[in-house]
Every structure is written in structure tokens, then in C-alpha cells.
Motif scaffolding. Structure first.
Motif, PDB file in Angstrom:
ATOM      1  N   ALA A   5       1.182  -1.207   0.478  1.00 62.56           N
ATOM      2  CA  ALA A   5       0.311  -0.089   0.015  1.00 62.56           C
ATOM      3  C   ALA A   5       0.851   1.036   0.474  1.00 62.56           C
ATOM      4  N   LEU A   6       2.175   1.187   0.737  1.00 59.64           N
ATOM      5  CA  LEU A   6       2.348   2.322   0.618  1.00 59.64           C
ATOM      6  C   LEU A   6       3.612   2.538  -0.519  1.00 59.64           C
ATOM      7  N   LEU A   7       3.666   1.598  -1.065  1.00 57.23           N
ATOM      8  CA  LEU A   7       4.326   1.452  -2.781  1.00 57.23           C
ATOM      9  C   LEU A   7       3.869   2.588  -3.520  1.00 57.23           C
ATOM     10  N   TYR A   8       2.418   1.263  -3.741  1.00 59.04           N
ATOM     11  CA  TYR A   8       0.713   1.791  -4.693  1.00 59.04           C
ATOM     12  C   TYR A   8       0.701   3.559  -3.816  1.00 59.04           C
ATOM     13  N   THR A   9       0.221   4.276  -2.859  1.00 58.72           N
ATOM     14  CA  THR A   9       0.199   5.299  -2.973  1.00 58.72           C
ATOM     15  C   THR A   9       1.798   5.974  -2.979  1.00 58.72           C
ATOM     16  N   GLY A  10       2.473   5.991  -2.608  1.00 58.29           N
ATOM     17  CA  GLY A  10       3.470   6.845  -3.141  1.00 58.29           C
ATOM     18  C   GLY A  10       3.876   6.892  -5.212  1.00 58.29           C
ATOM     19  N   CYS A  11       3.606   6.383  -5.644  1.00 59.49           N
ATOM     20  CA  CYS A  11       3.446   6.117  -7.365  1.00 59.49           C
ATOM     21  C   CYS A  11       2.389   6.614  -7.327  1.00 59.49           C
ATOM     22  N   THR A  12       0.857   6.109  -7.027  1.00 62.48           N
ATOM     23  CA  THR A  12      -0.029   7.347  -7.829  1.00 62.48           C
ATOM     24  C   THR A  12       0.177   8.591  -6.853  1.00 62.48           C
ATOM     25  N   PHE A  13       0.428   8.738  -5.977  1.00 69.93           N
ATOM     26  CA  PHE A  13       0.159  10.458  -6.137  1.00 69.93           C
ATOM     27  C   PHE A  13       1.888  11.383  -5.998  1.00 69.93           C
ATOM     28  N   GLY A  14       3.053  10.587  -6.379  1.00 65.98           N
ATOM     29  CA  GLY A  14       3.902  11.149  -5.650  1.00 65.98           C
ATOM     30  C   GLY A  14       4.171  12.074  -7.133  1.00 65.98           C
ATOM     31  N   GLY A  15       4.015  12.166  -8.060  1.00 65.58           N
ATOM     32  CA  GLY A  15       3.707  13.294  -9.193  1.00 65.58           C
ATOM     33  C   GLY A  15       3.409  14.243  -8.881  1.00 65.58           C
ATOM     34  N   SER A  16       3.194  15.400 -10.125  1.00 70.36           N
ATOM     35  CA  SER A  16       3.043  16.325  -9.640  1.00 70.36           C
ATOM     36  C   SER A  16       1.194  16.656 -10.711  1.00 70.36           C
ATOM     37  N   PHE A  17       0.712  16.907  -9.738  1.00 65.89           N
ATOM     38  CA  PHE A  17      -0.576  17.303 -10.208  1.00 65.89           C
ATOM     39  C   PHE A  17      -0.824  18.795 -10.235  1.00 65.89           C
ATOM     40  N   CYS A  18      -1.144  19.688 -11.442  1.00 69.09           N
ATOM     41  CA  CYS A  18      -0.880  21.598 -11.211  1.00 69.09           C
ATOM     42  C   CYS A  18      -2.010  21.809 -12.790  1.00 69.09           C
ATOM     43  N   GLY A  19      -2.851  20.399 -13.462  1.00 68.47           N
ATOM     44  CA  GLY A  19      -3.776  20.354 -14.035  1.00 68.47           C
ATOM     45  C   GLY A  19      -5.247  20.888 -13.558  1.00 68.47           C
ATOM     46  N   PRO A  20      -6.381  19.551 -14.396  1.00 66.16           N
ATOM     47  CA  PRO A  20      -7.862  19.289 -14.647  1.00 66.16           C
ATOM     48  C   PRO A  20      -7.399  18.407 -12.928  1.00 66.16           C
ATOM     49  N   ASN A  21      -8.574  18.721 -12.177  1.00 63.90           N
ATOM     50  CA  ASN A  21      -8.875  18.030 -11.022  1.00 63.90           C
ATOM     51  C   ASN A  21     -10.004  16.939 -10.600  1.00 63.90           C
ATOM     52  N   HIS A  22     -11.187  16.747 -12.082  1.00 65.06           N
ATOM     53  CA  HIS A  22     -11.536  16.274 -12.226  1.00 65.06           C
ATOM     54  C   HIS A  22     -11.550  14.549 -12.264  1.00 65.06           C
ATOM     55  N   VAL A  23     -11.655  13.339 -11.618  1.00 60.75           N
ATOM     56  CA  VAL A  23     -11.264  12.119 -11.334  1.00 60.75           C
ATOM     57  C   VAL A  23     -12.483  11.339 -12.023  1.00 60.75           C
ATOM     58  N   ASP A  24     -12.431  10.563 -13.029  1.00 61.61           N
ATOM     59  CA  ASP A  24     -13.024   9.916 -13.673  1.00 61.61           C
ATOM     60  C   ASP A  24     -13.550   8.464 -13.089  1.00 61.61           C
ATOM     61  N   HIS A  25     -14.007   8.558 -12.060  1.00 63.12           N
ATOM     62  CA  HIS A  25     -14.979   7.483 -10.888  1.00 63.12           C
ATOM     63  C   HIS A  25     -15.411   7.492  -9.834  1.00 63.12           C
ATOM     64  N   PHE A  26     -15.736   6.595  -9.012  1.00 66.66           N
ATOM     65  CA  PHE A  26     -16.716   7.110  -7.471  1.00 66.66           C
ATOM     66  C   PHE A  26     -15.257   6.818  -6.826  1.00 66.66           C
TER      67      PHE A  26
END
Length: 311
Positions: free
Chosen positions: A156-177
């Protein structure tokens, strides 16, 4: 607000299961009922195993932890999904998104390893009954469960680090529930190919590794049953194995569809697959794995008689 990257949006917006207005209320009622049944079935099983001495065996020890994982990861997903359907406010904070995904990854990965531990337990019980008490001792049970949670925590630590470790500077709409890896990574401004490859490899190691243990265990079980049991015993064993494998197939099939396909193939069907392992599987597990067993039925009967006598 950042996790290994630059993030300028204070919130994500979950687009949900559907944006069709008339479907919101029926879906809310359906998923609310499923969530209530999930909680009642899994918590009821945990309480029953705790109060019934006849169920203090390795099989039900593993089942209580499976029920705990089901309750936890369905609770990570369902309440937020229900409030989104009811009120229409589908925003989620950065911290909330990270926490939701991390806990979801933790308990789903733990469930994979617990299912493998349960299959191994049944394999030893049926194929090596004389050594069962020694091999699946209380200490061995705790060690197996500790291993399940350790692997789940590290993954879970690795999954989370890989998923949120980049840069988020544009759209913020997550196409999921809910905040899942693929739809979140699509919003990243930085190159995510390395993260996607790491998530794919980790999901393959956890998913394929545990599914191989499950299939080999049930294969040996069926081989042993065919060689020794009477026709009625074989029929009962086939029904039990078939129901267990059907539950495993629904859980793993939807997981593999989500996490073992190229990023370019993800689309609207992901939401349908996600419903199976986040909503449907936790509801079905206590019925498939326990409530059809004679030991559980007998314990329920004794508990009901005890309650009636008190009244």
C-alpha cells in the motif's frame, strides 16, 4: 499540499458512477442496502466466531480477518459513494483522496493474501489431516495473518507513493467513484510511465502470486477428494470448492481487469469492474465462505436458543 510532487489544487472532484440525474436515487438505495448487508454479514460473522467456542478453529480465525478486511475496505469506499449519490457534493480533499486510496490498497491487498492463507489451510486440512494440528498451529495462524498485513502495508505504501508522487497542476476531475490509481494518474502533469509500470508489477506480484497459491491448493484438494471420498462427499466438496472459486473468480477477475491491463485500455468499463470487488464481493463473502457451513448453522442455532431462553 504535496506528496513527492507539486500540487496546486486543494481538492479533487469525483465524477461518480454516473452523471444521469434520474439514476442517482435508485443507485443510492441499491448500494445502501448492499452496504448494510455487508456490515451485518461480516460483523455478525466476527461476533459469532468470537462467542462460539466451537468456531475457535484456524479456518474461522482466517475468516474473521477476511470479514474484517471486507468491512474496512467497503467502509473506505461506500459511505463516500453514498453521500455523493445523495447530496451531489462529489469533492474530496487531497488528504482525503490519498487516505482513501491508501486504506483501500491496504485492505484489498490483505484480502488477496488472506484468501491464499485460507486456501492453504483447507489444503492442509484435507490433504494432510494427520499433521494439520502441527502445521496450522495457533502460532502459525498468527504468523500467516501477520505476513498478510505486512505485505499489504508495504504494498500500500508503494501503491500510494507511485500514484500520488508526481506533480498535479491541471485538471482535478477524477473519472471514478473513488480515488483509484489509474484515474488519478491520468490527472498528473509529470510523466507517469514509470509509476504505471511499478503499479502493474506490484499488482501482478500480489494478484498472480496469491491466485496461484489458491488454484494449486484447490487443485490438490479436488485431487484428494476424487481419490478417497464417497459420491455424496465428493458432491458436497465440489459444491463447496465451486462456490469458493466462484467468489475468488469475481474478486480476482475484476482486480485483474483493473490493474493488469495497459493504461491506454482503461475506460468507462472500469467503474463496472470496480463495483464487483469494492461492493459486491464484500457482501457475498460471509455467505459463501461461512453461512452455508454446518458448524456456523449449528452455532447460530445455539445462539438463537440462548437468546430465546433469556427472553
Amino acid at each position: 499540499l504535496a506528496m513527492g510532487g507539486n500540487y496546486t489544487q486543494p481538492r479533487f472532484i469525483l465524477l461518480g458512477i454516473t452523471d444521469t440525474p434520474w439514476a442517482q436515487a435508485p443507485l443510492f438505495v441499491l448500494f445502501l442496502l448492499i452496504y448494510i448487508v455487508t456490515l451485518a454479514g461480516n460483523i455478525g460473522l466476527m461476533v459469532l466466531v468470537w462467542v462460539a467456542p466451537s468456531l475457535h478453529t484456524p479456518m474461522y480465525f482466517f475468516l474473521t480477518h477476511l470479514s474484517l478486511a471486507d468491512v474496512c475496505y467497503s467502509t473506505v469506499i461506500s459511505p463516500k459513494m453514498l453521500t455523493d449519490l445523495l447530496f451531489g457534493d462529489k469533492t474530496i480533499s487531497w488528504a482525503g483522496c490519498v487516505t482513501q486510496f491508501h486504506l483501500f490498497a491496504l485492505f484489498v491487498t490483505a484480502e488477496c493474501h488472506l484468501l491464499a492463507a485460507m486456501a492453504y489451510d483447507r489444503h492442509v486440512a484435507i490433504c494432510h489431516p494427520l499433521s494439520y494440528v502441527l502445521v496450522v498451529s495457533p502460532r502459525a495462524c498468527w504468523q500467516l495473518v501477520a505476513w498478510c498485513y505486512l505485505m499489504a502495508s508495504l504494498s500500500a505504501l508503494l501503491y500510494t507513493g507511485c500514484t500520488f508522487g508526481g506533480s498535479f497542476c491541471g485538471p482535478n476531475h477524477v473519472d471514478h467513484f473513488f480515488c483509484d490509481a489509474s484515474p488519478v494518474l491520468r490527472l498528473a502533469c509529470s510523466d507517469t510511465r514509470g509509476c504505471e509500470a511499478a503499479i502493474f508489477a506490484l499488482a501482478a506480484a500480489n494478484g498472480l502470486g496469491t491466485s496461484v497459491v489458491i488454484l494449486l491448493s484447490y487443485g490438490r484438494i479436488l485431487h484428494a477428494i476424487l481419490g478417497t471420498s464417497s459420491a455424496p462427499s465428493r458432491a458436497r466438496a465440489f459444491r463447496t470448492c465451486a462456490s469458493h472459486l466462484a467468489s475468488v473468480a469475481v474478486f480476482y477477475g475484476s482486480l485483474f481487469f483493473m490493474y493488469l491491463q495497459p493504461a491506454s485500455q482503461h475506460g468507462s468499463r472500469d467503474k463496472v469492474a470496480s463495483v464487483f470487488y469494492t461492493v459486491v464481493s464484500p457482501m457475498l463473502n460471509p455467505f459463501i465462505y461461512s453461512l452455508r457451513n454446518r458448524e456456523v448453522k449449528a452455532a447460530l442455532g445455539r445462539g438463537r436458543r440462548r437468546v430465546l431462553n433469556l427472553c
